[in-house]
Design an enzyme around this catalytic site. Structure first.
Site, PDB file in Angstrom:
ATOM      1  CB  SER A 127      -0.900   0.015   1.248  1.00 56.60           C
ATOM      2  OG  SER A 127      -0.088   0.151   2.404  1.00 56.60           O
ATOM      3  CG  LEU A 142       9.241   1.609  -4.047  1.00 58.68           C
ATOM      4  CD1 LEU A 142      10.125   2.624  -4.743  1.00 58.68           C
ATOM      5  CD2 LEU A 142      10.099   0.563  -3.339  1.00 58.68           C
ATOM      6  CB  ALA A 143       3.915  -0.530  -3.976  1.00 63.38           C
ATOM      7  CB  VAL A 181       6.153  -7.437   9.161  1.00 63.34           C
ATOM      8  CG1 VAL A 181       5.794  -6.916   7.794  1.00 63.34           C
ATOM      9  CG2 VAL A 181       6.453  -6.313  10.129  1.00 63.34           C
ATOM     10  CG  ASP A 216      22.162   2.205  -6.064  1.00 63.70           C
ATOM     11  OD1 ASP A 216      21.578   3.109  -6.683  1.00 63.70           O
ATOM     12  OD2 ASP A 216      23.179   2.400  -5.377  1.00 63.70           O
ATOM     13  CG  HIS A 217      16.705   4.835  -7.820  1.00 67.05           C
ATOM     14  ND1 HIS A 217      17.068   5.176  -6.543  1.00 67.05           N
ATOM     15  CD2 HIS A 217      16.541   6.004  -8.479  1.00 67.05           C
ATOM     16  CE1 HIS A 217      17.118   6.494  -6.441  1.00 67.05           C
ATOM     17  NE2 HIS A 217      16.802   7.028  -7.608  1.00 67.05           N
ATOM     18  CE  LYS A 226      18.836   8.218 -11.115  1.00 68.63           C
ATOM     19  NZ  LYS A 226      17.819   9.228 -11.291  1.00 68.63           N
ATOM     20  CG  ASP A 254      19.000   9.473   1.523  1.00 65.39           C
ATOM     21  OD1 ASP A 254      18.318   8.435   1.521  1.00 65.39           O
ATOM     22  OD2 ASP A 254      18.687  10.508   0.900  1.00 65.39           O
ATOM     23  CG  HIS A 276      21.997   6.550  -4.960  1.00 61.72           C
ATOM     24  ND1 HIS A 276      21.426   5.321  -5.145  1.00 61.72           N
ATOM     25  CD2 HIS A 276      21.072   7.285  -4.271  1.00 61.72           C
ATOM     26  CE1 HIS A 276      20.219   5.313  -4.599  1.00 61.72           C
ATOM     27  NE2 HIS A 276      19.977   6.494  -4.057  1.00 61.72           N
ATOM     28  CE  LYS A 322      17.191  14.647   0.554  1.00 61.14           C
ATOM     29  NZ  LYS A 322      16.511  13.855  -0.472  1.00 61.14           N
TER      30      LYS A 322
HETATM   31  C1  BG6 Z   1      16.893   8.204  -2.902  1.00 64.76           C
HETATM   32  C2  BG6 Z   1      17.093   9.003  -1.649  1.00 64.76           C
HETATM   33  O1  BG6 Z   1      17.637   7.015  -2.838  1.00 64.76           O
HETATM   34  O2  BG6 Z   1      17.337   8.968  -4.015  1.00 64.76           O
HETATM   35  C3  BG6 Z   1      16.352  10.319  -1.719  1.00 64.76           C
HETATM   36  O3  BG6 Z   1      16.614   8.267  -0.521  1.00 64.76           O
HETATM   37  C4  BG6 Z   1      16.718  11.056  -2.985  1.00 64.76           C
HETATM   38  O4  BG6 Z   1      16.613  11.123  -0.579  1.00 64.76           O
HETATM   39  C5  BG6 Z   1      16.612  10.171  -4.216  1.00 64.76           C
HETATM   40  O5  BG6 Z   1      15.844  12.169  -3.118  1.00 64.76           O
HETATM   41  C6  BG6 Z   1      17.159  10.847  -5.447  1.00 64.76           C
HETATM   42  O6  BG6 Z   1      16.924  10.055  -6.575  1.00 64.76           O
HETATM   43  P1  BG6 Z   1      16.774  10.691  -8.030  1.00 64.76           P
HETATM   44  O7  BG6 Z   1      16.608   9.518  -8.940  1.00 64.76           O
HETATM   45  O8  BG6 Z   1      15.588  11.594  -7.984  1.00 64.76           O
HETATM   46  O9  BG6 Z   1      18.043  11.463  -8.295  1.00 64.76           O
END
Ligand code: BG6
Length: 482
Positions: free
Chosen positions: A14, A17-18, A88, A178-179, A183, A236, A241, A337
């Site tokens: 819910s 992210l999902a 959980v 790790d998104h 990219k 973070d 990243h 930030k």
């Molecule tokens: C996330 C962090 O991993 O990456 C966030 O937890 C950050 O704090 C975000 O805002 C940034 O990702 P992107 O893809 O928008 O650069």
């Protein structure tokens, strides 16, 4: 694409992210036929939702992210979704979940294949992993687990979490996401480095002066103050990243493009990572926190943030390796930030050379990751009508259509989980190295806090504290992107 039979269980069904990432990405994979007839998704969370309600949420999530949707396909897609209200920590709930997964497996002929997705608050990851093991939720086909960041908050807690997960899953079946590794321009680093003699041949510490990684955000912490207080910019953004990007920039050439060879090359580099001592941290690392403005809160006034918080919303620092093509060369990074604008970029700064034309600019190679994808190389040539040297950019641009074609990072990475390709995921041995480095910096800062040293405050919507311009090893170095 081959249809892959699977039951996917999302812990945090819910959640944000999902909704924002996973459901739209799954729909795209469905449209491409990667998952089609033989799959079901179980969304779990504490809320008392019904299957119907979840399906409506999934449908909304797809509409919110797509300009055009084939409604018949969408209805067929959402019919594969099931909701299970789940606490959980409750053993019985895992039994219920197991039975539901078993039933769905039969109904959809999913061949005993399971993907578990940890998409909820990280403090629950360990508990869920423990229960997956204790209540035997894995099945007879493949069993893969996807873990969101942060994976631990220091080396010790990451080791503990890893122990809990490896009780049920092999390292090869653990996909630490790790998104940034999904990219386009991050995936472009290795091809750029290894297919161009022009670039490959200069990629060494003799030619490059330094490399600079900037991940700048315009937004503040927004509603995430509670989480951010336990994390800070170093954990973070840097621990994952930035370190992954740096690894791709500094690793030796892999033997081939298999996931195994790529991870081996990464590991060879990381084994030679230089962990800074206290003095180096004091010289080459800067942390900062954003102040408020007429229109905005300072970090300390954000909801769920302590009034005297020392949590950093900005960090700049340096990483060096003993081995690899850029051994002993400084790689500088910064992230924060409420900086001037959203920009994720890498600048490769070449050393100056003596020229018969007198002083000329050096060449820089810049890789722009976000918001636009671009590579440019600064290059010198003659001025047309007057003596002297002019400087121009050689650009590698992506058209608007090309940019639109680039899949979202989550779609790419979920695809990789389905086809069992762990190239763009973080291996345990990499993570261990990253945490060792982070722990030392955190300890040094902790000590500074105890000595009463105040964190640098910075004005919002600029490029962070001034002190970040003084982290360099030599007075001839500066940030290329100012
Ligand atoms: C996330 C962090 O991993 O990456 C966030 O937890 C950050 O704090 C975000 O805002 C940034 O990702 P992107 O893809 O928008 O650069």
């Amino acid at each position: 694409m081959k249809n892959i039979p699977v039951i996917m269980i999302i812990f945090g069904g819910s959640g944000d992210l999902a909704h924002r990432k996973l459901y739209p990405a799954l729909f795209n994979l469905y449209e491409q036929g990667l998952i089609h007839d033989n799959f079901a998704v179980v969304g779990t969370a504490r809320r008392p939702w019904s299957h119907e309600y979840l399906r409506q949420q999934v449908s909304d999530a797809v509409h919110e992210t797509h300009d055009e949707v084939n409604e018949n396909d969408l209805a067929a897609f959402t019919s594969h979704f099931y909701y299970q209200s789940h606490d959980v920590t409750n053993v019985e709930h895992y039994e219920t979940l197991k039975n539901l997964a078993g039933d769905l497996d039969n109904r959809y002929s999913a061949q005993g294949n399971r993907i578990f997705y940890m998409a909820m608050a990280p403090r629950f990851f360990g508990t869920i992993a423990q229960h997956i093991n204790d209540q035997n939720l894995t099945s007879t086909g493949f069993n893969r687990i996807v873990v969101e960041k942060p994976f631990g908050r220091d080396l010790a807690s990451a080791e503990e979490l890893n122990k809990q997960i490896t009780a049920s899953f092999d390292e090869n079946d653990i996909f630490r996401i790790d998104h940034y590794l999904g990219k386009e321009m991050v995936q472009n680093i290795l091809p750029l480095r290894f297919t161009n003699p022009l670039i490959k041949n200069i990629w060494n510490s003799a030619t490059i002066k330094n490399i600079q990684v900037t991940l700048a955000e315009h937004l503040g912490v927004e509603a995430r103050g509670g989480y951010y207080e336990t994390s800070g910019a170093l954990r973070d953004m840097v621990q994952n990243h930035i370190f992954q990007i740096i690894t791709l920039l500094a690793m030796p050439e892999p033997k081939d493009l298999t996931s195994k060879s790529i991870h081996e090359a990464k590991q060879e580099l990381l084994d030679s990572m230089i962990v800074p001592d206290e003095q180096e941290i004091a010289q080459h690392f800067v942390r900062g926190q954003y102040l408020g403005s007429d229109m905005t809160f300072g970090y300390r006034q954000e909801p769920n943030v302590a009034e005297d918080s020392n949590t950093e919303t900005f960090v700049a620092g340096e990483v060096k390796f003993k081995k690899g093509p850029v051994a002993n060369m400084p790689i500088y990074f910064r992230t924060g930030k409420e900086l001037r604008e959203k920009t994720n970029r890498i600048d490769i700064v070449l050393k100056h050379i003596c020229t018969p034309y007198g002083q000329a600019h050096s060449n820089n190679i810049s890789i722009i990751i976000d918001p636009d994808m671009q590579i440019f190389i600064t290059i010198n040539g003659k001025k047309i009508t007057e003596p002297g040297i002019r400087r121009e950019n050689l650009d590698y641009l992506f058209s608007k259509q090309e940019q639109e074609k680039v899949p979202d990072g989550y779609e790419r990475l979920l695809h990789d989980v389905f086809v069992n390709d762990s190239t763009n995921f973080t291996h345990w041995s990499e993570l261990k190295n990253y945490w060792k480095f982070i722990d030392v910096v955190e300890e040094a800062w902790q000590k500074e806090n105890e000595e009463g040293k105040q964190i640098n405050q910075y004005l919002p919507y600029r490029m962070g504290p001034k002190a970040a311009n003084e982290i360099f090893e030599s007075p001839t170095e500066r940030w290329i992107y100012e």
